[in-house]
Design a protein around this motif. Structure first.
Motif, PDB file in Angstrom:
ATOM      1  N   LYS A 238       1.123  -1.138   0.158  1.00  0.00           N
ATOM      2  CA  LYS A 238      -0.019   0.127  -0.005  1.00  0.00           C
ATOM      3  C   LYS A 238       0.906   1.314  -0.098  1.00  0.00           C
ATOM      4  O   LYS A 238       0.504   2.343  -0.594  1.00  0.00           O
ATOM      5  N   GLN A 239       2.148   1.267   0.707  1.00  0.00           N
ATOM      6  CA  GLN A 239       3.040   2.495   0.803  1.00  0.00           C
ATOM      7  C   GLN A 239       3.576   2.787  -0.548  1.00  0.00           C
ATOM      8  O   GLN A 239       3.458   3.832  -1.046  1.00  0.00           O
TER       9      GLN A 239
ATOM     10  N   SER B  62       0.561  11.761 -10.209  1.00  0.00           N
ATOM     11  CA  SER B  62      -0.515  12.458 -10.147  1.00  0.00           C
ATOM     12  C   SER B  62      -1.854  11.922 -10.021  1.00  0.00           C
ATOM     13  O   SER B  62      -3.018  12.164 -10.567  1.00  0.00           O
ATOM     14  N   GLY B  63      -1.957  10.573  -9.336  1.00  0.00           N
ATOM     15  CA  GLY B  63      -3.158   9.893  -9.364  1.00  0.00           C
ATOM     16  C   GLY B  63      -3.463   8.983 -10.527  1.00  0.00           C
ATOM     17  O   GLY B  63      -4.575   8.679 -10.597  1.00  0.00           O
ATOM     18  N   PHE B  64      -2.346   8.905 -11.430  1.00  0.00           N
ATOM     19  CA  PHE B  64      -2.713   8.162 -12.728  1.00  0.00           C
ATOM     20  C   PHE B  64      -3.448   6.933 -11.993  1.00  0.00           C
ATOM     21  O   PHE B  64      -2.788   6.152 -11.589  1.00  0.00           O
ATOM     22  N   GLN B  65      -4.397   6.368 -12.740  1.00  0.00           N
ATOM     23  CA  GLN B  65      -5.081   5.078 -12.383  1.00  0.00           C
ATOM     24  C   GLN B  65      -4.986   4.198 -13.779  1.00  0.00           C
ATOM     25  O   GLN B  65      -5.865   4.385 -14.526  1.00  0.00           O
ATOM     26  N   PRO B  66      -4.211   3.283 -13.886  1.00  0.00           N
ATOM     27  CA  PRO B  66      -4.077   2.305 -15.065  1.00  0.00           C
ATOM     28  C   PRO B  66      -5.249   1.104 -14.771  1.00  0.00           C
ATOM     29  O   PRO B  66      -5.799   0.790 -13.880  1.00  0.00           O
ATOM     30  N   GLU B  67      -5.888   1.038 -16.152  1.00  0.00           N
ATOM     31  CA  GLU B  67      -7.010   0.039 -16.479  1.00  0.00           C
ATOM     32  C   GLU B  67      -6.294  -1.478 -16.720  1.00  0.00           C
ATOM     33  O   GLU B  67      -6.714  -2.493 -16.429  1.00  0.00           O
TER      34      GLU B  67
ATOM     35  N   PRO C   5       5.728  -6.233  -7.719  1.00  0.00           N
ATOM     36  CA  PRO C   5       5.025  -5.171  -8.867  1.00  0.00           C
ATOM     37  C   PRO C   5       3.513  -5.331  -9.227  1.00  0.00           C
ATOM     38  O   PRO C   5       2.756  -4.812  -9.218  1.00  0.00           O
ATOM     39  N   VAL C   6       3.377  -6.792  -9.358  1.00  0.00           N
ATOM     40  CA  VAL C   6       1.912  -7.362  -9.613  1.00  0.00           C
ATOM     41  C   VAL C   6       0.979  -6.928  -8.452  1.00  0.00           C
ATOM     42  O   VAL C   6      -0.365  -6.513  -8.661  1.00  0.00           O
TER      43      VAL C   6
ATOM     44  N   GLN D 245      -2.286  -3.858  -8.768  1.00  0.00           N
ATOM     45  CA  GLN D 245      -3.573  -4.289  -8.401  1.00  0.00           C
ATOM     46  C   GLN D 245      -4.080  -3.196  -7.483  1.00  0.00           C
ATOM     47  O   GLN D 245      -5.299  -2.612  -7.761  1.00  0.00           O
ATOM     48  N   GLN D 246      -3.196  -2.785  -6.475  1.00  0.00           N
ATOM     49  CA  GLN D 246      -3.582  -1.482  -5.660  1.00  0.00           C
ATOM     50  C   GLN D 246      -3.632  -0.221  -6.510  1.00  0.00           C
ATOM     51  O   GLN D 246      -4.531   0.658  -6.290  1.00  0.00           O
ATOM     52  N   LEU D 247      -3.092  -0.087  -7.672  1.00  0.00           N
ATOM     53  CA  LEU D 247      -3.202   0.966  -8.609  1.00  0.00           C
ATOM     54  C   LEU D 247      -4.400   1.144  -9.083  1.00  0.00           C
ATOM     55  O   LEU D 247      -4.661   2.101  -9.695  1.00  0.00           O
TER      56      LEU D 247
END
Length: 268
Positions: A6-7, A17-22, A95-96, A100-102
Motif C-alpha cells: 500500500k505504501q 498525479s493519481g494516474f489510475q491504470p486500467e 509489482p503485480v 492491483q492496488q493502483l
C-alpha cells in the motif's frame, strides 16, 4: 507485506498525479520496445520505487511506464524480476501486487521461451492456455487475506474470454497463433535436452524462467490474465542456448505481439 504494498502504491500515485491504470503489461526479454508504443505520461525507474528490486538481466530496461495506449490507461513494466536473480518469490511478484492496488483490472504478460512442441517454429507467438509450475509457489507463507483467499483456484488461469478475443483479432490481422502450456522453471541455465523431453512428456509446449509466479499472484487477486510466449529457440533441436539470440528473436516477433496487444487493449 500488505502495508509495504500500500505504501509503494501510494508513493507511485503521488509521483504520477493519481494516474489510475486500467491494464497492466509485463514485457519479457527482447519485448521491451513495446513500451515505445505508449503515449507515456510518467516513467519511473525501478531503483526509484520503494520496495522494488532492480532488474539485473540484459534486455530488461527496468522501468514502469504510465500512459495511454489506444485510448486506455495502462502501466507497462519494461522488464521483470526473476527468481534466478536471487530475489524471493515475494519480491518477484511485488509489482503485480502494487499494480492491483493502483487499479488494474486485467494483466497482460509476455515472455521469450523455448519451444517444446515440435510443430512450433522460431518467431511463433504461443498464446498460453495453462501452465506447469516448477518453481516455489509465491503464495507460500502467510496469506494476504486482504488480497485473496488462502487456497485460490487456478482453473481458467489464463482467461478464456481474452483468449477467444485474441483468436478473433489474429484472424482479422493475419497473425498466426499457436496455443499451448508454458512450463515455468527456475533457470538461469537453459534446459538440457532430457529436461525438454520431460517437459514434453508432462504436457508442456514451451518453457521459460518467468511469468508463472506473476500469474499465480494475479489470480490470487482475481485479476484476469492473458499471456503470450514468443518462441525464440527450439529446445528439442541441437541449437545451443544463447541469451543474445533470444533477445534478437524476441524483438523480431515482438512486432506481431505489439499489434495483438494493442487491439486487445483497445477492445477492453
Amino acid at each position: 507485506m500488505f502495508e509495504e504494498i500500500k505504501q509503494t502504491a501510494a508513493w507511485i500515485r503521488e509521483q504520477t498525479s493519481g494516474f489510475q491504470p486500467e491494464a497492466g503489461i509485463i514485457l519479457g526479454t527482447g519485448l521491451g520496445d513495446f513500451a515505445e508504443q505508449i503515449d507515456a505520461r510518467f516513467s519511473l525507474d525501478y531503483k526509484q520505487i520503494p520496495g522494488f528490486p532492480v532488474s539485473t538481466v540484459e534486455g530488461h530496461k527496468g522501468r514502469m511506464i504510465f500512459g495511454l495506449l489506444e485510448g486506455r490507461r495502462v502501466v507497462a513494466m519494461q522488464g521483470r524480476f526473476h527468481f534466478y536473480e536471487g530475489y524471493s518469490m515475494q519480491q518477484v511478484t511485488f509489482p503485480v501486487r502494487v499494480m492491483q492496488q493502483l487499479g488494474i483490472r486485467v494483466l497482460f504478460v509476455s515472455n521469450a521461451s523455448g519451444g517444446i512442441n515440435t510443430s512450433f517454429r522460431v518467431g511463433d507467438l504461443m498464446v498460453i492456455t495453462d501452465h506447469i509450475n516448477l518453481m516455489p509457489n509465491p503464495l507460500i507463507g502467510p496469506n494476504l487475506a486482504e488480497l485473496g483467499p488462502r487456497f485460490p483456484d487456478m482453473h481458467n488461469c489464463y482467461d478464456k474470454g481474452l483468449i477467444a478475443r485474441a483468436t478473433a483479432i489474429a484472424e482479422q490481422e493475419g497473425i498466426k497463433l499457436q496455443y499451448g502450456v508454458y512450463v515455468g522453471g527456475t533457470g538461469p541455465t537453459f534446459e538440457t535436452q532430457v529436461e525438454y523431453r520431460y517437459f514434453k512428456a508432462i504436457g508442456g509446449d514451451a518453457a521459460g524462467m518467468s511469468t508463472v509466479p506473476e500469474v499465480i499472484v494475479a489470480r490470487h487477486m482475481s485479476i484476469p490474465v492473458f499471456g503470450v510466449s514468443v518462441i525464440t529457440n527450439c529446445g528439442l533441436s541441437d541449437e545451443i542456448g544463447d541469451h543474445e539470440d533470444v533477445q534478437l528473436q524476441g524483438k523480431k516477433a515482438g512486432v506481431k505481439m505489439q499489434l495483438l496487444f494493442r487491439r486487445m487493449i483497445k477492445e477492453l
